[in-house]
Design a protein around this motif. Structure first.
Motif, mmCIF file in Angstrom:
data_model
loop_
_atom_site.group_PDB
_atom_site.id
_atom_site.type_symbol
_atom_site.label_atom_id
_atom_site.label_comp_id
_atom_site.label_asym_id
_atom_site.label_seq_id
_atom_site.Cartn_x
_atom_site.Cartn_y
_atom_site.Cartn_z
ATOM 1 N N ALA A 10 33.364 48.542 2.503
ATOM 2 C CA ALA A 10 34.406 47.666 3.032
ATOM 3 C C ALA A 10 33.793 46.505 3.808
ATOM 4 O O ALA A 10 34.224 45.365 3.677
ATOM 5 N N ALA A 11 32.770 46.781 4.600
ATOM 6 C CA ALA A 11 32.100 45.723 5.361
ATOM 7 C C ALA A 11 31.437 44.728 4.426
ATOM 8 O O ALA A 11 31.489 43.518 4.644
ATOM 9 N N GLU A 12 30.798 45.234 3.358
ATOM 10 C CA GLU A 12 30.136 44.343 2.409
ATOM 11 C C GLU A 12 31.157 43.481 1.684
ATOM 12 O O GLU A 12 30.917 42.306 1.422
ATOM 13 N N SER A 13 32.318 44.036 1.334
ATOM 14 C CA SER A 13 33.318 43.243 0.619
ATOM 15 C C SER A 13 33.954 42.215 1.543
ATOM 16 O O SER A 13 34.407 41.180 1.095
ATOM 17 N N ALA A 14 33.982 42.470 2.859
ATOM 18 C CA ALA A 14 34.548 41.520 3.806
ATOM 19 C C ALA A 14 33.541 40.440 4.185
ATOM 20 O O ALA A 14 33.923 39.363 4.609
ATOM 21 N N ALA A 15 32.264 40.724 4.052
ATOM 22 C CA ALA A 15 31.224 39.772 4.429
ATOM 23 C C ALA A 15 31.081 38.693 3.363
ATOM 24 O O ALA A 15 31.321 38.941 2.193
ATOM 25 N N PRO A 16 30.726 37.459 3.793
ATOM 26 C CA PRO A 16 30.486 36.416 2.809
ATOM 27 C C PRO A 16 29.420 36.859 1.805
ATOM 28 O O PRO A 16 28.480 37.567 2.138
ATOM 29 N N ALA A 17 29.594 36.422 0.557
ATOM 30 C CA ALA A 17 28.755 36.891 -0.539
ATOM 31 C C ALA A 17 27.387 36.229 -0.584
ATOM 32 O O ALA A 17 26.522 36.694 -1.293
ATOM 33 N N SER A 18 27.168 35.161 0.144
ATOM 34 C CA SER A 18 25.898 34.458 0.055
ATOM 35 C C SER A 18 25.577 33.802 1.388
ATOM 36 O O SER A 18 26.437 33.688 2.263
ATOM 37 N N ALA A 19 24.330 33.358 1.532
ATOM 38 C CA ALA A 19 23.944 32.630 2.743
ATOM 39 C C ALA A 19 24.753 31.340 2.872
ATOM 40 O O ALA A 19 25.136 30.945 3.981
ATOM 41 N N GLU A 21 27.828 30.845 1.795
ATOM 42 C CA GLU A 21 29.167 31.218 2.263
ATOM 43 C C GLU A 21 29.135 31.658 3.728
ATOM 44 O O GLU A 21 30.100 31.441 4.465
ATOM 45 N N GLN A 22 28.026 32.241 4.168
ATOM 46 C CA GLN A 22 27.874 32.601 5.580
ATOM 47 C C GLN A 22 27.859 31.333 6.438
ATOM 48 O O GLN A 22 28.507 31.271 7.479
ATOM 49 N N ARG A 23 27.138 30.287 6.002
ATOM 50 C CA ARG A 23 27.120 29.030 6.751
ATOM 51 C C ARG A 23 28.522 28.415 6.795
ATOM 52 O O ARG A 23 28.937 27.880 7.824
ATOM 53 N N LEU A 24 29.249 28.490 5.673
ATOM 54 C CA LEU A 24 30.631 28.006 5.678
ATOM 55 C C LEU A 24 31.461 28.793 6.699
ATOM 56 O O LEU A 24 32.221 28.203 7.469
ATOM 57 N N ALA A 25 31.293 30.109 6.721
ATOM 58 C CA ALA A 25 32.034 30.949 7.664
ATOM 59 C C ALA A 25 31.703 30.576 9.106
ATOM 60 O O ALA A 25 32.589 30.533 9.964
ATOM 61 N N GLU A 26 30.432 30.280 9.370
ATOM 62 C CA GLU A 26 30.023 29.870 10.716
ATOM 63 C C GLU A 26 30.701 28.565 11.123
ATOM 64 O O GLU A 26 30.907 28.315 12.309
ATOM 65 N N LEU A 27 31.041 27.745 10.135
ATOM 66 C CA LEU A 27 31.756 26.494 10.389
ATOM 67 C C LEU A 27 33.272 26.697 10.408
ATOM 68 O O LEU A 27 34.034 25.741 10.524
ATOM 69 N N GLY A 28 33.701 27.955 10.259
ATOM 70 C CA GLY A 28 35.125 28.270 10.259
ATOM 71 C C GLY A 28 35.789 28.012 8.923
ATOM 72 O O GLY A 28 37.007 27.872 8.853
#
Length: 178
Positions: A10-19, A21-28
């Motif tokens: 569940a945590a993996e499916s909720a986490a962004p799929a790539s670095a 997408e992680q940077r996008l998430a950090e930008l909201g």
């Protein structure tokens, strides 16, 4: 009760799929579903190790949030709806995010992008408006924030009389991938 494996899944499916997408998430920001084409074309095409996107409009949750020509409000005498340059710049960033979604749809993982090669931005402009480069900076700055040096690109910013669906901006990308 959930098992540790179910919790991890569940945590993996909720986490962004790539670095990326992680940077996008950090930008909201989150990567949207690919916008459905409004005519006879596909959102993105691979040729060699490049992806070419079709022009992307600033759809948010499947809806065009604004329409009209970009204007500071001091030029021209148009009685048509207008969009401020600041809002249009934000919409250009949305276009870039939508283009990244189109790229992901054909290469599967945005971490495969090695360089944003070119950005072409179109601004539906009041005839006297000359701030197209500032508007398209919305896309360019976002790509720089997300990809760092690999996000630096060649670019065109073009003023046009009208865009599909009366959108204020449209952006297309060329990205290199491995």
């Amino acid at each position: 009760m959930t098992t540790p494996a179910e919790t991890t899944a569940a945590a993996e499916s909720a986490a962004p799929a790539s670095a990326v997408e992680q940077r996008l998430a950090e930008l909201g920001l989150t990567l949207p579903a690919v916008a459905a084409p409004v005519a006879a074309y596909v959102p993105a095409v691979i040729s060699g190790n490049h992806v070419y996107t079709s022009g992307q409009l600033p759809f948010i949750n499947g809806k065009l949030e604004a329409s009209g020509k970009v204007s500071t409000g001091t030029e021209g005498t148009s009685d048509e709806p207008t969009v401020s340059p600041e809002d249009a710049k934000a919409y250009a960033a949305v276009c870039a995010i939508n283009a990244l979604a189109a790229i992901k749809s054909v290469i599967g993982d945005l971490d495969r992008i090695t360089r944003i090669v070119k950005v072409v931005g179109f601004v539906s402009s009041d005839p006297s408006f000359t701030g197209q480069p500032g508007v398209i900076n919305g896309a360019s700055e976002l790509l720089g924030q997300v990809f760092g040096e690999a996000g630096q690109h060649a670019r065109s910013a073009v003023g046009v009389s009208v865009l599909p669906l009366d959108s204020p901006v449209e952006v297309e990308l060329i990205a290199e991938f491995s």
